[in-house]
Design a protein around this motif. Sequence first.
Motif, mmCIF file in Angstrom:
data_model
loop_
_atom_site.group_PDB
_atom_site.id
_atom_site.type_symbol
_atom_site.label_atom_id
_atom_site.label_comp_id
_atom_site.label_asym_id
_atom_site.label_seq_id
_atom_site.Cartn_x
_atom_site.Cartn_y
_atom_site.Cartn_z
ATOM 1 N N GLU A 172 0.826 -1.201 0.000
ATOM 2 C CA GLU A 172 0.000 0.000 0.000
ATOM 3 C C GLU A 172 0.866 1.260 0.000
ATOM 4 O O GLU A 172 1.994 1.248 0.502
ATOM 5 C CB GLU A 172 -0.893 0.010 1.247
ATOM 6 C CG GLU A 172 -1.710 -1.252 1.461
ATOM 7 C CD GLU A 172 -2.868 -1.366 0.485
ATOM 8 O OE1 GLU A 172 -3.296 -0.326 -0.041
ATOM 9 O OE2 GLU A 172 -3.347 -2.500 0.267
ATOM 10 N N PRO A 173 0.337 2.376 -0.517
ATOM 11 C CA PRO A 173 1.057 3.644 -0.430
ATOM 12 C C PRO A 173 1.208 4.086 1.023
ATOM 13 O O PRO A 173 0.348 3.784 1.867
ATOM 14 C CB PRO A 173 0.172 4.624 -1.209
ATOM 15 C CG PRO A 173 -0.800 3.798 -1.956
ATOM 16 C CD PRO A 173 -0.943 2.510 -1.234
ATOM 17 N N ALA A 174 2.290 4.762 1.329
ATOM 18 C CA ALA A 174 2.477 5.282 2.680
ATOM 19 C C ALA A 174 1.384 6.288 3.012
ATOM 20 O O ALA A 174 0.930 7.052 2.157
ATOM 21 C CB ALA A 174 3.854 5.941 2.800
ATOM 22 N N GLU A 175 0.933 6.283 4.271
ATOM 23 C CA GLU A 175 -0.203 7.119 4.670
ATOM 24 C C GLU A 175 0.085 8.614 4.552
ATOM 25 O O GLU A 175 -0.801 9.408 4.273
ATOM 26 C CB GLU A 175 -0.604 6.787 6.110
ATOM 27 C CG GLU A 175 -1.200 5.388 6.276
ATOM 28 C CD GLU A 175 -1.650 5.128 7.690
ATOM 29 O OE1 GLU A 175 -1.527 6.067 8.523
ATOM 30 O OE2 GLU A 175 -2.128 4.017 7.974
ATOM 31 N N ASN A 176 1.311 9.006 4.759
ATOM 32 C CA ASN A 176 1.642 10.431 4.756
ATOM 33 C C ASN A 176 2.118 10.935 3.401
ATOM 34 O O ASN A 176 2.585 12.060 3.279
ATOM 35 C CB ASN A 176 2.718 10.727 5.808
ATOM 36 C CG ASN A 176 3.984 9.918 5.573
ATOM 37 O OD1 ASN A 176 3.960 8.916 4.864
ATOM 38 N ND2 ASN A 176 5.081 10.366 6.164
ATOM 39 N N ILE A 177 2.003 10.096 2.362
ATOM 40 C CA ILE A 177 2.438 10.463 1.020
ATOM 41 C C ILE A 177 1.274 10.255 0.055
ATOM 42 O O ILE A 177 0.573 9.246 0.122
ATOM 43 C CB ILE A 177 3.652 9.623 0.576
ATOM 44 C CG1 ILE A 177 4.834 9.848 1.537
ATOM 45 C CG2 ILE A 177 4.053 9.973 -0.847
ATOM 46 C CD1 ILE A 177 6.030 8.988 1.217
ATOM 47 N N ALA A 179 -0.810 9.078 -2.888
ATOM 48 C CA ALA A 179 -0.692 7.832 -3.642
ATOM 49 C C ALA A 179 -0.397 8.114 -5.110
ATOM 50 O O ALA A 179 -1.045 8.958 -5.739
ATOM 51 C CB ALA A 179 -1.973 7.021 -3.508
ATOM 52 N N LYS A 208 9.150 -0.514 -8.792
ATOM 53 C CA LYS A 208 9.355 -1.248 -7.544
ATOM 54 C C LYS A 208 9.287 -2.740 -7.826
ATOM 55 O O LYS A 208 8.421 -3.207 -8.567
ATOM 56 C CB LYS A 208 8.307 -0.859 -6.495
ATOM 57 C CG LYS A 208 8.404 0.600 -6.054
ATOM 58 C CD LYS A 208 7.382 0.925 -4.967
ATOM 59 C CE LYS A 208 7.481 2.389 -4.556
ATOM 60 N NZ LYS A 208 6.519 2.735 -3.484
ATOM 61 N N GLU A 220 13.959 -0.294 -5.765
ATOM 62 C CA GLU A 220 13.237 0.946 -6.022
ATOM 63 C C GLU A 220 14.107 1.831 -6.898
ATOM 64 O O GLU A 220 15.248 2.115 -6.553
ATOM 65 C CB GLU A 220 12.900 1.675 -4.717
ATOM 66 C CG GLU A 220 11.787 1.054 -3.910
ATOM 67 C CD GLU A 220 11.358 1.924 -2.740
ATOM 68 O OE1 GLU A 220 10.545 2.845 -2.963
ATOM 69 O OE2 GLU A 220 11.854 1.686 -1.623
#
Length: 373
Positions: A172-177, A179, A208, A220
Amino acid sequence: MEFTTGPKILTHVHKEVQITTYDTKWIPSSARFVVLGSYARATGCIQIYELSGNDVKLAKELETRTSFKCGTFGASGLAERNLATGNFEGYLQLWDLDHAPDKPIMDIKVRTQRRAYTTLWMKAHTSIVNDIDGIGGQTKGYGAPELVTCGRDGAVRVWDVRQKDAPVASFEPAENIAARDCWAVAFGNSFNDDERSVLAGYDNGDIKLFDLRTGTVRLETNVGNGVCSVEFDRKEIAMNKFVVACLESTFCVFDARTFHPRKGYSSATERVPMDATVWGVRHLPQNREISMVLGGDGTLMLYKYQYPDQRVVMDTDGVPLGVTGTMNLLNQQNISTQPISSWDWSPDKEGLAVCGSFDQVIRVIIVTQLNRA
């Protein structure tokens, strides 16, 4: 540019259709193929065609509420040949086209617990499923029958077709970044029952490589512009090389045999002869060094990979560093005024392929004289 010797790219069948085509797939061990797309009224379309001499005949047609974006037979056995599809609303579905074509035999969803006694079923992705790949169901590829999907929500999820209530892996995408839109996924490195990797490409050029055995990110990197497709040269072998198709007239070849701790996998960027998006690169099943490159201006380009004299050298610190080969253009043919949106080589007959384009034409292509490549 004129090519007088070597392989030829010939249009065997030219079939006009009244749909927008997003994907085309051969049905394994048959002379039939599936077309996935959208009607003008934004409903979904599954069409099955049969080869008939110098033409194709429409055998079955199904209309659904939501347009289809992608499909694969890769996680299904040759006896069942079930089609897995991803649509514009984020649903992942399985279809038995031979025995029950009118509705999906399975909707694969995510099960979450909203309250103590309430189960909430969610779609595979919150919006469009951009790409899908399958492995383990046919004669090639080891391990469990699995699907991988990616979506506009930035998630990459792996599904076992034997269970439908949760992905077996989710990146999943990081919560603070914010998407990034994930545009492309592909399985690879499935050379035994334990090893398996997923390659993913994103709209900002990120690449990735996920190791499914360890649940970690193995690589990455960034290729400089949006990634339209990714593909390993073979799924069922230890990683050898993979190709990344890009928006701005380029594709990148990565040597995946040798990983450098600082530089990662060595790569080379190839610019195509015309100024157009590269929609995809598809390896010939019978010869992994030959691939078809799909042009945004409607041009097909046949390339052959040439390995370097040495695949590994030592850097200044004595650490092994991979060496990338070169891509040689064998032939090219403009077949459409619109982008080639999909391509699938026949797994059974060398040089036979089906492709879709945004001019609403389905074409069966024959590439001849591949033994001269």
